[in-house]
Design a protein around this motif. Structure first.
Motif, PDB file in Angstrom:
ATOM      1  N   ALA A 166      41.701  36.329  25.918  1.00 33.01           N
ATOM      2  CA  ALA A 166      40.782  36.389  27.064  1.00 33.01           C
ATOM      3  C   ALA A 166      39.373  35.970  26.641  1.00 33.01           C
ATOM      4  O   ALA A 166      38.704  35.191  27.338  1.00 33.01           O
ATOM      5  CB  ALA A 166      40.779  37.797  27.655  1.00 33.01           C
ATOM      6  N   VAL A 171      39.555  33.711  30.073  1.00 33.43           N
ATOM      7  CA  VAL A 171      40.624  33.931  31.054  1.00 33.43           C
ATOM      8  C   VAL A 171      40.951  35.422  31.058  1.00 33.43           C
ATOM      9  O   VAL A 171      40.275  36.220  30.389  1.00 33.43           O
ATOM     10  CB  VAL A 171      41.889  33.115  30.685  1.00 33.43           C
ATOM     11  CG1 VAL A 171      41.613  31.623  30.788  1.00 33.43           C
ATOM     12  CG2 VAL A 171      42.406  33.491  29.278  1.00 33.43           C
ATOM     13  N   ALA A 172      41.967  35.795  31.817  1.00 31.33           N
ATOM     14  CA  ALA A 172      42.446  37.179  31.795  1.00 31.33           C
ATOM     15  C   ALA A 172      43.959  37.131  31.671  1.00 31.33           C
ATOM     16  O   ALA A 172      44.593  36.113  31.986  1.00 31.33           O
ATOM     17  CB  ALA A 172      42.024  37.916  33.064  1.00 31.33           C
ATOM     18  N   THR A 173      44.544  38.231  31.199  1.00 28.43           N
ATOM     19  CA  THR A 173      45.996  38.249  30.984  1.00 28.43           C
ATOM     20  C   THR A 173      46.653  39.165  32.011  1.00 28.43           C
ATOM     21  O   THR A 173      46.209  40.288  32.223  1.00 28.43           O
ATOM     22  CB  THR A 173      46.339  38.733  29.555  1.00 28.43           C
ATOM     23  OG1 THR A 173      45.789  40.032  29.341  1.00 28.43           O
ATOM     24  CG2 THR A 173      45.792  37.782  28.513  1.00 28.43           C
ATOM     25  N   PRO A 174      47.722  38.661  32.656  1.00 25.59           N
ATOM     26  CA  PRO A 174      48.373  39.474  33.699  1.00 25.59           C
ATOM     27  C   PRO A 174      49.153  40.634  33.111  1.00 25.59           C
ATOM     28  O   PRO A 174      49.257  40.774  31.891  1.00 25.59           O
ATOM     29  CB  PRO A 174      49.315  38.470  34.368  1.00 25.59           C
ATOM     30  CG  PRO A 174      49.573  37.423  33.344  1.00 25.59           C
ATOM     31  CD  PRO A 174      48.347  37.353  32.480  1.00 25.59           C
ATOM     32  N   VAL A 175      49.696  41.453  33.986  1.00 21.01           N
ATOM     33  CA  VAL A 175      50.486  42.620  33.570  1.00 21.01           C
ATOM     34  C   VAL A 175      51.595  42.191  32.603  1.00 21.01           C
ATOM     35  O   VAL A 175      52.207  41.131  32.776  1.00 21.01           O
ATOM     36  CB  VAL A 175      51.085  43.334  34.812  1.00 21.01           C
ATOM     37  CG1 VAL A 175      52.163  42.491  35.487  1.00 21.01           C
ATOM     38  CG2 VAL A 175      51.607  44.723  34.471  1.00 21.01           C
ATOM     39  N   VAL A 184      45.651  34.090  33.641  1.00 18.19           N
ATOM     40  CA  VAL A 184      45.051  33.838  34.955  1.00 18.19           C
ATOM     41  C   VAL A 184      43.573  33.454  34.811  1.00 18.19           C
ATOM     42  O   VAL A 184      42.911  33.801  33.826  1.00 18.19           O
ATOM     43  CB  VAL A 184      45.204  35.032  35.926  1.00 18.19           C
ATOM     44  CG1 VAL A 184      46.667  35.423  36.088  1.00 18.19           C
ATOM     45  CG2 VAL A 184      44.354  36.204  35.517  1.00 18.19           C
ATOM     46  N   ILE A 185      43.111  32.727  35.801  1.00 17.75           N
ATOM     47  CA  ILE A 185      41.708  32.278  35.844  1.00 17.75           C
ATOM     48  C   ILE A 185      40.905  33.328  36.601  1.00 17.75           C
ATOM     49  O   ILE A 185      41.300  33.735  37.700  1.00 17.75           O
ATOM     50  CB  ILE A 185      41.617  30.893  36.527  1.00 17.75           C
ATOM     51  CG1 ILE A 185      42.448  29.877  35.716  1.00 17.75           C
ATOM     52  CG2 ILE A 185      40.160  30.447  36.667  1.00 17.75           C
ATOM     53  CD1 ILE A 185      42.600  28.524  36.393  1.00 17.75           C
ATOM     54  N   PRO A 187      38.258  35.460  38.905  1.00 15.23           N
ATOM     55  CA  PRO A 187      37.796  35.172  40.269  1.00 15.23           C
ATOM     56  C   PRO A 187      36.426  34.489  40.316  1.00 15.23           C
ATOM     57  O   PRO A 187      36.134  33.738  41.249  1.00 15.23           O
ATOM     58  CB  PRO A 187      37.700  36.565  40.916  1.00 15.23           C
ATOM     59  CG  PRO A 187      38.475  37.489  40.036  1.00 15.23           C
ATOM     60  CD  PRO A 187      38.502  36.890  38.685  1.00 15.23           C
ATOM     61  N   TYR A 213      43.287  33.208  45.138  1.00 18.28           N
ATOM     62  CA  TYR A 213      42.639  33.831  43.965  1.00 18.28           C
ATOM     63  C   TYR A 213      43.569  34.006  42.772  1.00 18.28           C
ATOM     64  O   TYR A 213      43.103  34.328  41.676  1.00 18.28           O
ATOM     65  CB  TYR A 213      42.060  35.199  44.347  1.00 18.28           C
ATOM     66  CG  TYR A 213      43.075  36.155  44.913  1.00 18.28           C
ATOM     67  CD1 TYR A 213      43.820  36.981  44.082  1.00 18.28           C
ATOM     68  CD2 TYR A 213      43.318  36.223  46.290  1.00 18.28           C
ATOM     69  CE1 TYR A 213      44.779  37.841  44.597  1.00 18.28           C
ATOM     70  CE2 TYR A 213      44.260  37.075  46.811  1.00 18.28           C
ATOM     71  CZ  TYR A 213      44.998  37.884  45.973  1.00 18.28           C
ATOM     72  OH  TYR A 213      45.949  38.727  46.482  1.00 18.28           O
ATOM     73  N   LEU A 214      44.871  33.823  42.972  1.00 17.21           N
ATOM     74  CA  LEU A 214      45.816  34.086  41.882  1.00 17.21           C
ATOM     75  C   LEU A 214      46.246  32.753  41.274  1.00 17.21           C
ATOM     76  O   LEU A 214      47.175  32.099  41.728  1.00 17.21           O
ATOM     77  CB  LEU A 214      47.011  34.881  42.424  1.00 17.21           C
ATOM     78  CG  LEU A 214      48.083  35.295  41.404  1.00 17.21           C
ATOM     79  CD1 LEU A 214      47.483  35.913  40.152  1.00 17.21           C
ATOM     80  CD2 LEU A 214      49.086  36.255  42.032  1.00 17.21           C
ATOM     81  N   PHE A 216      47.233  30.562  37.901  1.00 19.49           N
ATOM     82  CA  PHE A 216      47.813  30.652  36.549  1.00 19.49           C
ATOM     83  C   PHE A 216      47.578  29.353  35.793  1.00 19.49           C
ATOM     84  O   PHE A 216      47.680  28.256  36.356  1.00 19.49           O
ATOM     85  CB  PHE A 216      49.325  30.880  36.637  1.00 19.49           C
ATOM     86  CG  PHE A 216      49.703  32.232  37.150  1.00 19.49           C
ATOM     87  CD1 PHE A 216      49.741  33.325  36.298  1.00 19.49           C
ATOM     88  CD2 PHE A 216      50.037  32.421  38.492  1.00 19.49           C
ATOM     89  CE1 PHE A 216      50.114  34.585  36.764  1.00 19.49           C
ATOM     90  CE2 PHE A 216      50.403  33.676  38.967  1.00 19.49           C
ATOM     91  CZ  PHE A 216      50.442  34.746  38.100  1.00 19.49           C
TER      92      PHE A 216
END
Lengths: 220, 220
Positions: A166, A171-175, A184-185, A187, A213-214, A216
């Protein structure tokens, strides 16, 4: 209880350890550190945990992450106990330092007290707390487990990978994310900015709100 | 930051939710509850997390565990967003309530603030905090993740299994434990007591200290 939590700067305490005096901020330097407590030397779950940490040391080393243990036992106790830990899992060497906090002041400041556990003198004992501290000396992520539940070191490795991915790629990492899977990118990044920042492209999930907003993408 | 941590009683707050008004202690009743925050509705990682929680709802239900979400968005926003969550993973129904904390007071009291994240008005946003609350209304175990890292719901299920196994059999679970694997006998139990309490027997690890504290047994 005192409340060191994510986003806070870890107190710059100086403590004795199995590797001599350690000042926490100097130890962190410009790396990530896993600062973790255990309830007591010569106790069962702790022995399995510290042996596991020794076994994972290479994985953390590859990621530039240093390990730093702490409990309220003294340094000589830690040194004697390490013989048990290394005998329990032959080949796993305890190469990381374990700090000593006999006054129980550090564990309070570090949010590592298990209020349900007391020693034979009624003194506080540490929980199984584990803070991932970043190069900025701030707590990035915390696990707070009670003495009756051993931690999951695979999840600690996964969390380090997620934090570092991240931070590196913004970026961010999903569940339930694992390395190699889509990220994920965030918001705050517009689609136009995303096209520039992620030339590899991205997929936007088609959801009823139509807010788009979602998104990948894959990062290397 | 305020410091709700393990061992503390969760504040008995009353909040609006997608299922009407909820008073936290009444909601807990005599069960375990997973109280978890998400940074915001209509954001990417949160959507993957809440969809996963919906998918795991049956697993938690089997264990007598109730789910309770919270963020600072209002109830109508939650209700609109649930359509996205359910469309993202068709078949996963969001049957658990999500509370609304527009004043941001509850997330502070619940140690669910991510100090690095602010909304467009400079207001605090929640972290990805997850507290496992016991029937005694006390926090048993906490995960504090930042907004950039999605949680690992398998580890949440494992932690529930470990807590419930430890409580039911008065044992503790070693590092990386999974259901069906050996557990350990706590240090406060003498060998003689252990023979009575665990008629199935136990194995004591042979370690250099000779202290005989690492005792494994199987529980049903």
């Amino acid at each position: 209880m005192p409340g060191l939590t994510i986003g806070d700067t870890v107190p710059n305490l100086e403590l004795d350890s199995t590797h001599g005096k350690i000042r926490i901020h100097d130890f962190v330097g410009d790396t990530y550190v896993i600062l973790f407590s255990h309830p007591g030397d010569f106790t069962p779950v702790c022995t399995t945990e510290l042996a596991a940490m020794a076994g994972y040391a290479k994985e953390f080393d590859k990621r530039g992450v240093k390990l730093l243990g702490i409990s309220c036992d003294d340094v000589q106790s830690h040194k004697d106990w390490i013989k048990d830990i290394e005998a329990y899992k032959p080949g796993n060497r305890v190469t990381y330092p374990i700090m000593a906090d006999p006054s129980r002041e550090a564990i309070k400041q570090l949010n590592m007290v298990d209020p349900d556990e007391k020693d034979s003198n009624g003194g506080h004992l540490p929980s199984r707390a584990l803070h991932i501290v970043g190069p900025d000396k701030k707590v990035k992520l915390s696990f707070l487990y009670p003495s009756c539940v051993g931690r999951n070191m695979d999840e600690v490795v996964r969390a380090v990978d997620a934090l570092q991915t991240a931070a590196k790629h913004a970026v961010a990492t999903p569940v339930n994310w694992k390395p190699g899977e889509r990220v994920v990118i965030p918001p705050g990044v517009s689609d136009d900015e995303a096209k520039e920042k992620f030339p590899q492209g991205f997929d936007t999930a088609d959801l009823p709100s139509g807010k788009g907003y979602l998104r990948f993408t894959k990062v290397g």
